[in-house]
Design a protein around this motif. Structure first.
Motif, PDB file in Angstrom:
ATOM      1  N   GLY A 608       0.823  -1.200   0.000  1.00 36.22           N
ATOM      2  CA  GLY A 608       0.000   0.000   0.000  1.00 36.22           C
ATOM      3  C   GLY A 608       0.857   1.249   0.000  1.00 36.22           C
ATOM      4  N   ARG A 609       0.321   2.314   0.590  1.00 34.21           N
ATOM      5  CA  ARG A 609       1.043   3.584   0.615  1.00 34.21           C
ATOM      6  C   ARG A 609       1.916   3.723   1.856  1.00 34.21           C
ATOM      7  N   GLU A 610       2.019   2.677   2.665  1.00 34.92           N
ATOM      8  CA  GLU A 610       2.874   2.753   3.836  1.00 34.92           C
ATOM      9  C   GLU A 610       4.327   2.892   3.401  1.00 34.92           C
ATOM     10  N   PRO A 611       5.163   3.540   4.207  1.00 33.90           N
ATOM     11  CA  PRO A 611       6.570   3.691   3.828  1.00 33.90           C
ATOM     12  C   PRO A 611       7.277   2.345   3.808  1.00 33.90           C
ATOM     13  N   ILE A 612       8.441   2.324   3.183  1.00 35.92           N
ATOM     14  CA  ILE A 612       9.214   1.088   3.074  1.00 35.92           C
ATOM     15  C   ILE A 612       9.550   0.518   4.445  1.00 35.92           C
ATOM     16  N   THR A 613       9.612   1.387   5.459  1.00 30.15           N
ATOM     17  CA  THR A 613       9.954   0.937   6.809  1.00 30.15           C
ATOM     18  C   THR A 613       8.860   0.064   7.421  1.00 30.15           C
ATOM     19  N   ARG A 614       7.715  -0.090   6.746  1.00 32.00           N
ATOM     20  CA  ARG A 614       6.730  -1.076   7.198  1.00 32.00           C
ATOM     21  C   ARG A 614       7.347  -2.463   7.180  1.00 32.00           C
ATOM     22  N   SER A 615       8.250  -2.726   6.239  1.00 28.37           N
ATOM     23  CA  SER A 615       8.837  -4.060   6.084  1.00 28.37           C
ATOM     24  C   SER A 615      10.350  -4.087   6.207  1.00 28.37           C
ATOM     25  N   LEU A 616      11.020  -3.019   5.839  1.00 32.46           N
ATOM     26  CA  LEU A 616      12.484  -3.016   5.774  1.00 32.46           C
ATOM     27  C   LEU A 616      13.053  -1.874   6.609  1.00 32.46           C
ATOM     28  N   GLU A 617      14.038  -2.206   7.433  1.00 30.15           N
ATOM     29  CA  GLU A 617      14.741  -1.206   8.225  1.00 30.15           C
ATOM     30  C   GLU A 617      16.071  -0.870   7.556  1.00 30.15           C
ATOM     31  N   PHE A 618      16.476   0.396   7.655  1.00 32.61           N
ATOM     32  CA  PHE A 618      17.781   0.789   7.131  1.00 32.61           C
ATOM     33  C   PHE A 618      18.197   2.093   7.780  1.00 32.61           C
ATOM     34  N   GLU A 619      19.473   2.353   7.750  1.00 27.36           N
ATOM     35  CA  GLU A 619      20.032   3.616   8.209  1.00 27.36           C
ATOM     36  C   GLU A 619      20.436   4.423   6.988  1.00 27.36           C
ATOM     37  N   PRO A 620      19.893   5.635   6.814  1.00 23.27           N
ATOM     38  CA  PRO A 620      20.288   6.456   5.664  1.00 23.27           C
ATOM     39  C   PRO A 620      21.801   6.683   5.644  1.00 23.27           C
ATOM     40  N   ILE A 621      22.316   6.842   4.446  1.00 20.88           N
ATOM     41  CA  ILE A 621      23.752   7.072   4.259  1.00 20.88           C
ATOM     42  C   ILE A 621      23.927   8.425   3.582  1.00 20.88           C
ATOM     43  N   THR A 622      24.946   9.161   4.026  1.00 19.52           N
ATOM     44  CA  THR A 622      25.257  10.452   3.414  1.00 19.52           C
ATOM     45  C   THR A 622      26.590  10.349   2.694  1.00 19.52           C
ATOM     46  N   LEU A 623      26.564  10.616   1.386  1.00 18.98           N
ATOM     47  CA  LEU A 623      27.798  10.688   0.601  1.00 18.98           C
ATOM     48  C   LEU A 623      28.352  12.101   0.713  1.00 18.98           C
TER      49      LEU A 623
END
Length: 800
Positions: A608-623
Motif C-alpha cells: 500500500g502507501r505505507e513507507p518502506i519501513t513497514r517491512s524493511l529497516e535501514f540507516e540512511p547514508i550520506t555521501l
C-alpha cells in the motif's frame, strides 16, 4: 485535453513551452496553488482571477482541462507604486516578483461547455496541483458586506448567482431585488451539496420585511423557494444558518431569477442506444412537461448532468443515468405480493411511490445459486424517497430486507438457494408518497471489474533520470485476472516498461519512467491505460490520476534539464528472509563541479502507501564531498510483507539553495517468510538470590515462550536461554511439534549476581525443508534481588 496557455502578448504556446528550464531553475520546488479568488465564471465573459499558492512567481501559463472554449493568459503586473529616473538611463523601477500569487485573465466562449473544469499553473520547474474551476450560464455576483440587516440589503439584478458565506454566528445576509407581478422567481441554495457547512434557512420578504415564504430542507440541507410575485416592487432574500452558526466554511451559492427550474424528473435514466420520454416538473419550463431524449449508442455509461434549454435559458442541472440493461416502467396496480409486475432479469425498473401507503412489487424468476444485486437509486438523484427494499419468496417469506445502504438508498445482494419465483418490493420507510417520489431499481448479476489509480498527477523527471509512479489496482466483485498498465503514448525520449499486476501480486506497484539525456524539455500530458481480459474479451480502463486523495481529470509530466547527480545501482536484485539483511551497492554519478552531500534512502516495497519501513529497516547514508559509492543495508522485519516487490533508491541533495531529488531504476527485492517466530509473555522478571532449601517462592520466576508458526511449519522447536549467569538455573523444554508454546522456570541460588539486571533471550532452532532455522525472541530483563535480612534486623532497622 487541456486548453493551451497564452503569453501576455497573445502568442499561442504549445505545451512544451511551459518548461524552458535552465540549470539553476530546475532545482526550484514544485509549484502549488491553494485557492482561486473566483471558483465560478460565467460563459461568454472575460474575467481576471487571482491564484494564490507557493512557488508560482515564475508562472509561464495555465492548463485548463476540458474541451475548447477557454483561454487563459497571465495578466501583466501593474506599474510600481514608485518610479525612478536615472541620470544616465538604463535603470528603472519594477514590481518585485510575487512568489505566492498570479493573476489570470480568462476568456470564456459563449458556447463553452458548462460544468466543472480544472486549472493548473505551469512553471519552468513543473505543473501545480489542480483546483476546480466551474463554468455557469448566469452572471456571478460576490456578496458585499455589510448586508446583515434589511437596511443594508445588497442590491442585485436578477438572474444571478450570489457567492457568499455566513461568516459568524447569528449572521444573516440580505439581498434586495426588483420583480414584477406574477413572475415565478426561483431561489436555490447550494451549500451542503457542495460539502460546505451551511445548513441553510432561506426566506423571501417584502420591502417592509414581512415574510412571504421560507424553506430549510428542500434539497437535503439546502433550501429552495419558488414564489409567484404578488405585486411589482422590491423584495428581499434573507439567508442564514438554521442553527445560527457561522464560520469560514459556511459558504453558499444562491441561484436567483426568473429562470427554468427543474424540481423533479422521471425516469432517472435510460438504456444506451434507445429513446426515452422524460417527464419534467418545475417552474418556468415554457409550458412543456415532457421531453424525448435520444441516447446515443456510444453515450458514456453512468450518471451525467443534463440541463433543460428553453426560451428562458438554461435550467439547473439534474442527473441522468445511462445504462446497458433493458428498461421497464412500473404499471399500477402492483402494490402487493399477489399483485405484481412480472419482469425478466437482469433489468432496470423505473417507478414512483405515488398513492397512499403505496408499495411497488415485481415478480421474477431466479435459478439456484444465481446471485443478484438489487440496488435502488432515489435520494442520490434528488428523490425524497427513503427506500425500504424487501426480497421475498413466492409465498411472501422475507429473504432479505435493507434500508439506507447508501444514504437513504437501499441495496441487497442475494444468492438464491433454489429455483423459483421471487418478489422484490419497494416502499417508503415513512409511508410517504407523491409524484416526486421516483426511484430507479437495477436488478443485475455481479460483474467482475477493476479500476486503477495513479499518483502523483504531476511528476517531474530530469534528463537522464528516472521517476516512479504508484499504480493502485482495485479488484471488484471477484475479478481475478492479470492487469497490464502502460502509457497510451509517451513523447520521444521517454520510456516506461508496462506494469503487470497478477492475481497473486499486491494491489499496487511502481511504474518507472526513464528519460534519455536528449529528451525534449517541457510539460506533456500523460495518460495510462489498464488492460485485462474478461470472459475471453479484452477490456481496457483509463487510469485515474490522483492529486492527493482526490481524482484529477488529467496528469502532466515535466522534463527538466540534467540534474547535478544521478543515482544508479550496481546491485541488480536482492533476496532475503524475514529478520535477515542484504546490502545494496549504490552509485552516485556526479556532474562536474558538484561535490555536495547526497543523502541516500530507499522507497517502495510496501503493498500500500505505507513507507518502506513497514517491512524493511535501514540507516540512511550520506555521501560527502566527492564520494560516489554507498552500501545501503536493508533488514527485513520479522513481520514484514513477503514476496517480490520493487525498491528504488532515492538521493536528496541541496543545490543552489534548493532540494534536488533523484531516483534509481527499480530493483526487485524478494522477502521470504521464516517458518517460525518466538515471543515471550513477560518482558521483565525478578528473582531473589536465596540459598538452596529456602521455602520462599521469591527465588523463582516463570514465563511462557510462544511460537508463531508460518509457511506450514509443524516440527518441534529446540530452545536455549541465552544470557543466563552462574547461580541461576533454567528448566526449559522444547516446543513440541504442532504446538505453540512451552513454559520456562528460573530458579536463583545464593550464587546469583544479586543487585544486577540481566538481559536474556530465547534462541529457537527448527528444521524446515531440510534446513535449520534460528530465531531469537525479544529481550527479557531479569532483576536479581539480594536476600532480605532476618526479621529482627529488619524490625530494628525500621525502629531506627
Amino acid at each position: 485535453m487541456s486548453a493551451l496557455c497564452r503569453q501576455p502578448s497573445g502568442r499561442t504556446l504549445g505545451l512544451a513551452c511551459l518548461a524552458l528550464a535552465t540549470a539553476s531553475a530546475m532545482a526550484q520546488p514544485i509549484p502549488k496553488i491553494n485557492s482561486l479568488s473566483a471558483e465560478w465564471l460565467q460563459r461568454g465573459s472575460t474575467n481576471e482571477i487571482t491564484l494564490t499558492g507557493e512557488n508560482i512567481g515564475d508562472a509561464t501559463g495555465f492548463l485548463i482541462s476540458g474541451r475548447t472554449g477557454l483561454s487563459a493568459t497571465i495578466s501583466p503586473m501593474g506599474s510600481p507604486s514608485i518610479n525612478v529616473e536615472s541620470s544616465s538611463g538604463g535603470i528603472s523601477a519594477i514590481n518585485a516578483k510575487d512568489d505566492k500569487s498570479v493573476t489570470a485573465k480568462i476568456a470564456i466562449a459563449a458556447d463553452a461547455e458548462l460544468g466543472a473544469r480544472e486549472i493548473r499553473i505551469a512553471t519552468p520547474t513543473g505543473v501545480s496541483n489542480p483546483l476546480p474551476l466551474n463554468i455557469g450560464h448566469l452572471p456571478e455576483i460576490a456578496e458585499r458586506q455589510p448586508n446583515h440587516s434589511l437596511d443594508q440589503a445588497q442590491m442585485i439584478e436578477l438572474p444571478a448567482v450570489i457567492t457568499g458565506r455566513i461568516g459568524a454566528a447569528a449572521e444573516i445576509d440580505h439581498f434586495r431585488f426588483k420583480a414584477r407581478k406574477s413572475q415565478n422567481v426561483v431561489f436555490e441554495v447550494y451549500a451542503a451539496r457542495a460539502g460546505w457547512q451551511l445548513d441553510s434557512s432561506l426566506a423571501l420578504l417584502d420591502a417592509k420585511g414581512n415574510e412571504l415564504a421560507r424553506n430549510e430542507d428542500a434539497r437535503g440541507l439546502d433550501s429552495e423557494v419558488v414564489i409567484t410575485i404578488p405585486e411589482d416592487g422590491e423584495y428581499i432574500a434573507q439567508l442564514r444558518d438554521f442553527r445560527y452558526q457561522g464560520g469560514g466554511d459556511h459558504r453558499y451559492r444562491l441561484l436567483a431569477g426568473v429562470m427554468p427550474h427543474v424540481t423533479s424528473v422521471f425516469p432517472f435514466g435510460g438504456q444506451r442506444g434507445q429513446n426515452v420520454e422524460v417527464e419534467l416538473q418545475g417552474s418556468n419550463l415554457g409550458g412543456a412537461s415532457k421531453v424525448t431524449l435520444r441516447i446515443d449508442p456510444a453515450s458514456p455509461l453512468g450518471s451525467q448532468e443534463i440541463r433543460a434549454n428553453t426560451s428562458m435559458g438554461f435550467s439547473n442541472p439534474f442527473p441522468f443515468d445511462v445504462g446497458l440493461l433493458p428498461e421497464f416502467t412500473e404499471r399500477e396496480t402492483n402494490s402487493a405480493a399477489n399483485r405484481t409486475n412480472d419482469v425478466v432479469v437482469p433489468v432496470v425498473i423505473n417507478g414512483r411511490i405515488k398513492g397512499d401507503k403505496d408499495s411497488d412489487a415485481f415478480k421474477f424468476s431466479a435459478q439456484k445459486d444465481q446471485q443478484f444485486i438489487f440496488e435502488v437509486i432515489a435520494q442520490r438523484f434528488g428523490s425524497p424517497l427513503d427506500v425500504l427494499l424487501t426480497l421475498t419468496d413466492a409465498n411472501g417469506a422475507i429473504l432479505q430486507r435493507n434500508d439506507d445502504a447508501m444514504g437513504a438508498d437501499a441495496r441487497i445482494e442475494h444468492k438464491f438457494a433454489a429455483d423459483g419465483k421471487h418478489v422484490v418490493l419497494v416502499e417508503d420507510l415513512l409511508q410517504r408518497n407523491g409524484d416526486t417520489f421516483g426511484y430507479r431499481l437495477s436488478i443485475r448479476q455481479p460483474q467482475p471489474d477493476f479500476s486503477v489509480r495513479v499518483l502523483p498527477d504531476n511528476p517531474r523527471i530530469h534528463r537522464g533520470g528516472h521517476v516512479p509512479l504508484r499504480c493502485e489496482l482495485t479488484r471488484l466483485t471477484g475479478f481475478a485476472e492479470t492487469v497490464r498498465i502502460a502509457f497510451s503514448e509517451l513523447p520521444a525520449g521517454l520510456h516506461s516498461e508496462p506494469l503487470l499486476l497478477t492475481p497473486s501480486s499486491p494491489g499496487s506497484g511502481l511504474l518507472i519512467i526513464s528519460a534519455s539525456r536528449d529528451c525534449p524539455l517541457g510539460t506533456f500530458p500523460i495518460k495510462l491505460i489498464a488492460t485485462s481480459t474478461m470472459a475471453g474479451k479484452q477490456i481496457s480502463r483509463t487510469v485515474e490520476p490522483l492529486s492527493g486523495d482526490k481524482t484529477a481529470k488529467e496528469a502532466f509530466l515535466t522534463v527538466l534539464e540534467e540534474p547535478p547527480f544521478e543515482i544508479e545501482l550496481a546491485t541488480l536484485s536482492a533476496a532475503l528472509e524475514q529478520n535477515q539483511s542484504v546490502t545494496l551497492e549504490v552509485v552516485a554519478q556526479r556532474r562536474e563541479a558538484f561535490n555536495g552531500e547526497i543523502k541516500i534512502t530507499a522507497e517502495g516495497f510496501s503493498a500500500g502507501r505505507e513507507p518502506i519501513t513497514r517491512s524493511l529497516e535501514f540507516e540512511p547514508i550520506t555521501l560527502k564531498d566527492e564520494q560516489t559509492r554507498a552500501r545501503l543495508t536493508l533488514k527485513a522485519k520479522t513481520d514484514s510483507e513477503i514476496g517480490t516487490r520493487p525498491v528504488i533508491i532515492k538521493g536528496d541533495a541541496s543545490w543552489n539553495g534548493h532540494n534536488v531529488t533523484q531516483y534509481s531504476p527499480s530493483l526487485p527485492v524478494t522477502i521470504t517468510q521464516v517458518p517460525f517466530v518466538l515471543s515471550t509473555t513477560l518482558k521483565r522478571l525478578a528473582v531473589t538470590a536465596l540459598p538452596p532449601g529456602s521455602q520462599s517462592a521469591a527465588s523463582e520466576a516463570t514465563f511462557t515462550v510462544r511460537a508463531e508458526r508460518r509457511a506450514g511449519f509443524t516440527n518441534e522447536i529446540g530452545l536455549i536461554l541465552e544470557g543466563l549467569p552462574d547461580g541461576i538455573t533454567a528448566m526449559i523444554d522444547k516446543i513440541p511439534a504442532n504446538t505453540g508454546e512451552t513454559q520456562v522456570k528460573l530458579v536463583a541460588t545464593e550464587k546469583a549476581p544479586a543487585g544486577k539486571e540481566l538481559t536474556l533471550k530465547v534462541l529457537g532452532t527448527g528444521l524446515f525443508n531440510d534446513r535449520n532455522y534460528k530465531h531469537r525472541s525479544g529481550e527479557i530483563k531479569l532483576s536479581v534481588n539480594a536476600p532480605a535480612e532476618n526479621e529482627e534486623a529488619v524490625k530494628a532497622a525500621g525502629s531506627n
